[in-house]
Design an enzyme around this catalytic site. Structure first.
Site, short mmCIF file in Angstrom:
data_model
loop_
_atom_site.label_atom_id
_atom_site.label_comp_id
_atom_site.label_asym_id
_atom_site.label_seq_id
_atom_site.Cartn_x
_atom_site.Cartn_y
_atom_site.Cartn_z
N SER A 435 75.76 21.68 57.93
CA SER A 435 74.82 21.05 57.01
C SER A 435 75.51 19.93 56.27
CB SER A 435 74.28 22.08 56.01
OG SER A 435 75.31 22.53 55.17
N ASP A 436 74.70 19.05 55.63
CA ASP A 436 75.27 17.98 54.82
C ASP A 436 75.62 18.52 53.44
OD1 ASP A 436 72.86 18.34 53.67
OD2 ASP A 436 72.02 16.40 54.21
N LYS A 437 75.94 17.62 52.53
CA LYS A 437 76.41 18.06 51.21
C LYS A 437 75.34 18.78 50.41
CE LYS A 437 77.06 13.70 50.25
NZ LYS A 437 77.51 12.47 49.59
#
Length: 441
Positions: A435-437
């Site tokens: 996942s991204d941040k």
């Protein structure tokens, strides 16, 4: 499917609904921004969806016709088409907004306001009557439709049919009336009421996610009216109001900045997912309305600095209002687990009805003639009803939800917050999550 990698699992119970709604807004905001940037305000949107591309393949349609997933597939196509239409309509509306391209003087002239004097009482009254209060419209309640779904979803139609047969067997077919049939009918109605109550409780817990949006909006704000600064309730804001901002404030409406200190910063992480503060300016930095830095979006925060802005949108006409409308109007697609449960319900219902009907036919064609005193019509109906009820797993919805809840709590201890219980089954087959941040998939 949406999950969040949390630092503190204990905070999920307090901030869970707001966090889940913020992640929803992030997805919608990003999608709208990409739509505006790539396609522009005047380009025709003729991109074919993946569902329409699939439907052009004859083999896919033929395969779906013979599979039990045909209905779910058709419904997903309809839902996807509606979502695309809503997204395109909202993107068209946002692409027509040019407030960020206007200069400061043009903005003040367009809204007939002044940096020093602000709005007068007459103008405020006219604009409030025209635009209404600065609040977001709540989604339609549809309580009667929900009650109908609670009472007649899943295995409930079979239970209603069984209850009707049992009550008829008690009176008027019962001669004399058997009180045991009355007790059986009441027990079936109690099971239906229990399942409906559990469904209502689930609906209530889900509705808290959408209701939490009201906590994102400020209660008071500082404006200039009639040449003087004053504090008013945020819901009383109208287009053209001159709003003063300082560090720690929530943006009460969509604002076009006309003054900004050098250190003015906005936190747009709720919408964009970016943790870095955005530097504010009074000149536009991007032709995309959602990406320019001279627009302060409702619901975001001022992290530092001070500034002054003119209200250009209130209530449902703000970016937050448009995205909230998209979020509340979007239908939820069925997961694989829900599709399998629906298929299981259909199979069990068909089997129980076939066997119950077969018993009635056997009684009418054979037992009633060969042994007329063995079973009366009321007894035969109750026996067939008993067979139908025996097929129904009344506790399946409750057991399934409790099982998924236990798994979700176990995942929570691993710092993974699951937005929807129905995604737990899908996550069970996942080994690695990337996942991204923002932690949103």
């Amino acid at each position: 499917m949406e999950i969040q990698i949390a630092d503190d699992p204990d905070t999920s119970s307090v901030y869970g609904p707001i966090a889940r709604f913020e992640r929803k807004l992030t997805v919608e905001y990003r999608t709208l921004s990409i739509q505006l940037s790539r396609q522009g305000p005047h380009q025709p949107r003729q991109q074919q969806s993946r569902f329409s591309r699939r439907s052009s393949n004859g083999w896919w349609d033929r395969l779906c016709r013979v599979l039990p997933l045909r209905k779910a597939y058709d419904q997903s196509r309809v839902n996807h088409a509606e979502q695309e239409a809503t997204l395109e309509a909202t993107a068209d509306e946002l692409s027509s907004l040019k407030f960020h391209l206007d200069s400061v003087d043009e903005t003040l002239t367009k809204f007939s306001t002044s940096r020093i004097q602000g709005l007068e009482d007459e103008a405020i009254k006219r604009r409030r009557e025209r635009d209404g209060p600065n609040v977001l419209s709540s989604p339609p309640n549809r309580i009667f439709l929900k009650i109908f779904q609670w009472l007649f979803s899943g295995f409930c139609p079979l239970l209603w049919l069984a209850a009707v047969f049992v009550w008829i067997s008690w009176k008027p077919l019962g001669n004399p009336a058997n009180p045991q049939y009355l007790a059986l009918g009441i027990a079936i109605l109690l099971v239906i009421a229990l399942q409906a109550s559990f469904s209502a409780w689930q609906e209530w817990t889900t509705s808290r996610v959408m209701a939490s949006i009201t906590s994102m909006l400020p209660t008071e704000t500082v404006v200039t009216r009639n040449g003087a600064m004053c504090t008013i309730v945020a819901t009383d804001l109208v287009q053209g109001d001159v709003v003063h901002l300082r560090g720690g404030d929530k943006i009460p409406a969509d604002l076009r900045l006309i003054e900004a200190s050098r250190d003015l910063r906005f936190d747009r992480s709720m919408l964009t997912g970016e943790s870095d503060a955005v530097v504010a300016t009074i000149n536009y930095t991007d032709e995309n309305y959602l990406e320019t830095r001279n627009i302060a979006v409702m619901g975001t925060h001022v992290t530092q600095g001070s500034g002054v802005g003119v209200v250009i949108g209130t209530g449902d006409s703000t970016v937050m209002g448009r995205i909230a409308k998209m979020t509340t109007s979007k239908g939820t697609e069925k997961t694989l687990l829900q599709i399998e449960i629906t298929r299981f319900v259909v199979i069990v219902a068909i089997l129980s009805l076939v066997i119950g009907t077969t018993l009635l036919i056997m009684w009418a064609a054979w037992l009633r003639k060969s042994y007329p005193t063995f079973l009366l019509l009321s007894d035969a109906l109750v026996n067939s009803t008993g067979v139908i009820i025996a097929f129904v797993p009344e506790g399946l919805p409750i057991c399934l939800t409790l099982t998924l809840t236990l798994i979700a709590k176990r995942m929570q201890r691993q710092n993974v917050l699951v937005k929807n219980l129905t995604t737990v089954e899908t996550l069970g087959s996942v080994n690695v999550i990337c996942s991204d941040k923002t932690g949103t998939l």
